[in-house]
Design a protein around this motif. Structure first.
Motif, PDB file in Angstrom:
ATOM      1  N   SER A   8       0.660  -1.346   0.029  1.00 24.84           N
ATOM      2  CA  SER A   8       0.403  -0.045  -0.017  1.00 24.84           C
ATOM      3  C   SER A   8       0.280   1.439   0.433  1.00 24.84           C
ATOM      4  O   SER A   8       0.435   2.295  -0.525  1.00 24.84           O
ATOM      5  N   TYR A  39      -4.938  -7.392  -5.553  1.00 29.22           N
ATOM      6  CA  TYR A  39      -5.299  -8.219  -4.312  1.00 29.22           C
ATOM      7  C   TYR A  39      -5.262  -8.261  -2.726  1.00 29.22           C
ATOM      8  O   TYR A  39      -6.413  -8.306  -1.811  1.00 29.22           O
ATOM      9  N   HIS A  42      -3.122  -4.330   2.073  1.00 33.02           N
ATOM     10  CA  HIS A  42      -4.151  -3.736   3.086  1.00 33.02           C
ATOM     11  C   HIS A  42      -2.634  -2.816   3.917  1.00 33.02           C
ATOM     12  O   HIS A  42      -1.905  -2.919   3.506  1.00 33.02           O
ATOM     13  N   SER A  59      -9.061  -0.064   7.891  1.00 32.88           N
ATOM     14  CA  SER A  59     -10.108  -0.675   6.671  1.00 32.88           C
ATOM     15  C   SER A  59      -8.884   0.430   5.797  1.00 32.88           C
ATOM     16  O   SER A  59      -8.523   1.543   6.161  1.00 32.88           O
ATOM     17  N   PRO A  60      -8.033  -0.145   4.516  1.00 34.38           N
ATOM     18  CA  PRO A  60      -7.061   0.286   3.914  1.00 34.38           C
ATOM     19  C   PRO A  60      -7.231   1.949   3.457  1.00 34.38           C
ATOM     20  O   PRO A  60      -8.814   1.807   2.475  1.00 34.38           O
ATOM     21  N   VAL A  62      -6.029   2.431   0.310  1.00 35.55           N
ATOM     22  CA  VAL A  62      -5.435   1.923  -0.923  1.00 35.55           C
ATOM     23  C   VAL A  62      -6.402   0.393  -1.145  1.00 35.55           C
ATOM     24  O   VAL A  62      -6.223  -0.654  -0.658  1.00 35.55           O
ATOM     25  N   THR A  63      -7.346   1.066  -2.038  1.00 38.90           N
ATOM     26  CA  THR A  63      -8.228  -0.499  -2.039  1.00 38.90           C
ATOM     27  C   THR A  63      -8.809  -0.128  -3.649  1.00 38.90           C
ATOM     28  O   THR A  63      -8.366   0.434  -4.355  1.00 38.90           O
ATOM     29  N   TYR A  64      -8.624  -1.743  -3.566  1.00 38.22           N
ATOM     30  CA  TYR A  64      -8.357  -2.316  -5.399  1.00 38.22           C
ATOM     31  C   TYR A  64     -10.127  -2.579  -5.483  1.00 38.22           C
ATOM     32  O   TYR A  64     -10.264  -4.084  -4.777  1.00 38.22           O
ATOM     33  N   VAL A  65     -10.368  -2.715  -6.288  1.00 37.28           N
ATOM     34  CA  VAL A  65     -11.957  -2.424  -7.345  1.00 37.28           C
ATOM     35  C   VAL A  65     -12.305  -3.234  -8.596  1.00 37.28           C
ATOM     36  O   VAL A  65     -11.280  -2.917  -9.613  1.00 37.28           O
ATOM     37  N   LEU A  77      -8.031   2.035  -9.109  1.00 37.89           N
ATOM     38  CA  LEU A  77      -7.459   1.752  -8.060  1.00 37.89           C
ATOM     39  C   LEU A  77      -7.385   3.623  -7.306  1.00 37.89           C
ATOM     40  O   LEU A  77      -7.134   4.181  -7.619  1.00 37.89           O
TER      41      LEU A  77
END
Length: 165
Positions: A8, A39, A42, A59-60, A62-65, A77
């Motif tokens: 992250s 994926y 975190h 709760s990151p 940096v989240t990847y959808v 991202l």
């Protein structure tokens, strides 16, 4: 950091080095080998004693959808599209992830398309051949990264992740 991994912190540092006005148009370009790593992004939770909490994750930021989620054609991202391209380097090497604002890239074409037809090349087979020539070139509008007036790190509309070893 272990080789061929993405953290992250890598992603947030890349975003911090992007020119602020470029975020609106920015796109992530990745090598397809990078996607499985996205994926796993975190941020570990620290407990009161300062050691890592084994079972919990924050709760990151940096989240990847993934693609197809929320009706998106591409993954997201940090809210920006992630586009796999074969031109990015393989996982773990410089340029495996690129954050770019393509509005800061100047493309120039010379003349129009030169189209030619020949009946002579494949005459024995009763075929025609076609040739099209388009002269095109481009370069970034910025000649180099700049240091903000009140800042210490350089920023640019094009940021590539360095090699991790």
């Amino acid at each position: 950091q272990a080789a061929a991994t993405i953290l992250s912190a890598n992603i947030t540092k890349m975003k911090s080095r992007l020119a602020p006005r470029s975020w609106r148009n920015a796109v992530w370009f990745i090598n397809q080998d990078v996607e499985p790593q996205l994926y796993t992004l975190h941020v570990a939770v620290k407990n009161v004693a300062g050691s890592e909490n084994v079972g919990g994750f924050a709760s990151p930021p940096v989240t990847y959808v993934p693609p197809g989620t929320q009706g998106n054609e591409y993954g997201l991202l940090m809210g920006r599209p992630v586009i796999p391209v074969e031109y990015c380097a393989t996982l773990g090497t410089a340029g495996d992830i690129v954050l770019a604002d393509l509005s800061q890239y100047l493309g120039i074409d010379k003349d129009s398309v030169d189209a030619q037809v020949s009946i002579h090349v494949r005459f024995l087979y009763d075929e025609q051949t076609f040739r099209f020539i388009l002269r095109f070139n481009g370069q970034p509008l910025w000649s180099s990264a700049v240091t903000p007036y009140k800042g210490s790190n350089t920023v640019s509309p094009f940021v590539a992740l360095a090699t991790r070893a």
